[in-house]
Design an enzyme around this catalytic site. Structure first.
Site, mmCIF file in Angstrom:
data_model
loop_
_atom_site.group_PDB
_atom_site.id
_atom_site.type_symbol
_atom_site.label_atom_id
_atom_site.label_comp_id
_atom_site.label_asym_id
_atom_site.label_seq_id
_atom_site.Cartn_x
_atom_site.Cartn_y
_atom_site.Cartn_z
ATOM 1 N N MET A 11 0.850 -1.186 0.000
ATOM 2 C CA MET A 11 0.000 0.000 0.000
ATOM 3 C C MET A 11 0.892 1.245 0.000
ATOM 4 O O MET A 11 1.916 1.276 0.662
ATOM 5 C CB MET A 11 -0.885 0.025 1.251
ATOM 6 N N LYS A 15 1.335 2.461 -6.994
ATOM 7 C CA LYS A 15 0.936 1.553 -8.076
ATOM 8 C C LYS A 15 -0.080 2.215 -8.998
ATOM 9 O O LYS A 15 0.078 2.191 -10.216
ATOM 10 C CB LYS A 15 0.348 0.260 -7.505
ATOM 11 N N ASP A 84 -5.839 -1.881 -12.921
ATOM 12 C CA ASP A 84 -5.511 -1.427 -11.571
ATOM 13 C C ASP A 84 -6.168 -2.367 -10.569
ATOM 14 O O ASP A 84 -7.228 -2.936 -10.841
ATOM 15 C CB ASP A 84 -6.003 0.006 -11.356
ATOM 16 N N GLU A 85 -5.554 -2.547 -9.409
ATOM 17 C CA GLU A 85 -6.071 -3.430 -8.349
ATOM 18 C C GLU A 85 -6.320 -4.848 -8.864
ATOM 19 O O GLU A 85 -7.322 -5.493 -8.544
ATOM 20 C CB GLU A 85 -7.347 -2.850 -7.724
ATOM 21 N N CYS A 142 8.854 1.407 4.974
ATOM 22 C CA CYS A 142 8.249 1.364 6.303
ATOM 23 C C CYS A 142 8.644 2.646 7.041
ATOM 24 O O CYS A 142 9.604 3.327 6.664
ATOM 25 C CB CYS A 142 8.781 0.123 7.027
ATOM 26 N N CYS A 144 10.296 2.810 9.570
ATOM 27 C CA CYS A 144 11.660 2.642 10.085
ATOM 28 C C CYS A 144 12.714 2.857 8.997
ATOM 29 O O CYS A 144 13.909 2.894 9.282
ATOM 30 C CB CYS A 144 11.840 1.250 10.706
ATOM 31 N N CYS A 179 7.524 -2.951 7.107
ATOM 32 C CA CYS A 179 8.415 -4.091 6.910
ATOM 33 C C CYS A 179 7.905 -5.229 7.804
ATOM 34 O O CYS A 179 7.141 -5.000 8.739
ATOM 35 C CB CYS A 179 9.865 -3.729 7.250
#
Length: 194
Positions: A11, A15, A84-85, A142, A144, A179
């Site tokens: 997500m 895309k 898409d999707e 992520c 992090c 992650c």
């Protein structure tokens, strides 16, 4: 020679924006694009494809019972199909897209998620991994800084959900890319906090 492409990412990896930019590039060169989206994706309306960065276009909607070969015939001639999707398509529909590549020498570019919130493959994505000529990861990160690979589903209090139906639509309020390490830590910490 045409190919079946699968471009996947977590997500927030852009895309849909990439799919819409690709559509624009084909159209800018005078080519006809058939843009498809699964009927399950109604977040931005029944026929709208919209990215988080604000790009949008109208698409043909595909229900699970729809025949993509017939849909292609209804819109022919086209130079490329962009989906898409794509994770929400059925395995049979992915087979139909493969058939269009082989029979019509028509490029088909599919954009979607690899896995759900439980890190399980979607049926459409699984079939694309089996059939695609080209598989490309669209990367995102992520919080992090590591590469995000998990689509964590959140409840209304911000806790990670690990059970439920595979398909539940939502955006930034419902999902966050993480992650795998942070996903596991976040689940553990939230179990302690509850």
């Amino acid at each position: 020679m045409a190919k079946l492409y699968f471009k996947y990412g977590a997500m927030g990896s852009s895309k849909t924006a990439t799919a819409l930019i690709t559509k624009y590039n084909y159209e800018e060169r005078g080519m006809r694009v058939l843009l498809l989206k699964p009927a399950a994706d109604v977040r931005d309306g029944v026929t709208a494809v919209q990215s988080r960065v604000g790009l949008s276009a109208q698409a043909e909607t595909v229900s699970p019972e729809d025949d993509i070969l017939a849909l292609h015939r209804d819109h022919a001639p086209v130079d490329v199909i962009i989906v898409d999707e794509c994770q929400f398509l059925t395995e049979d529909q992915i087979d139909q897209l493969r058939e269009l590549v082989d029979r019509e020498d028509l490029p088909v570019l599919c954009f979607g998620l690899r896995t759900d919130f439980q890190t399980r493959l979607f049926p459409g994505s699984r079939r694309l991994f089996e059939l695609a000529d080209s598989i490309t990861e669209i990367k995102t990160i992520c919080h992090c800084g590591a590469k995000a690979t998990v689509n964590a589903r959140l409840d209304d209090q911000g806790y990670i959900i690990t059970e439920g139906q595979q398909v539940e639509l939502g955006g930034n309020e419902r999902y966050i890319a993480m992650c795998h390490k942070c996903w596991k830590i976040f689940i553990s910490e939230h179990k302690k906090a509850r």
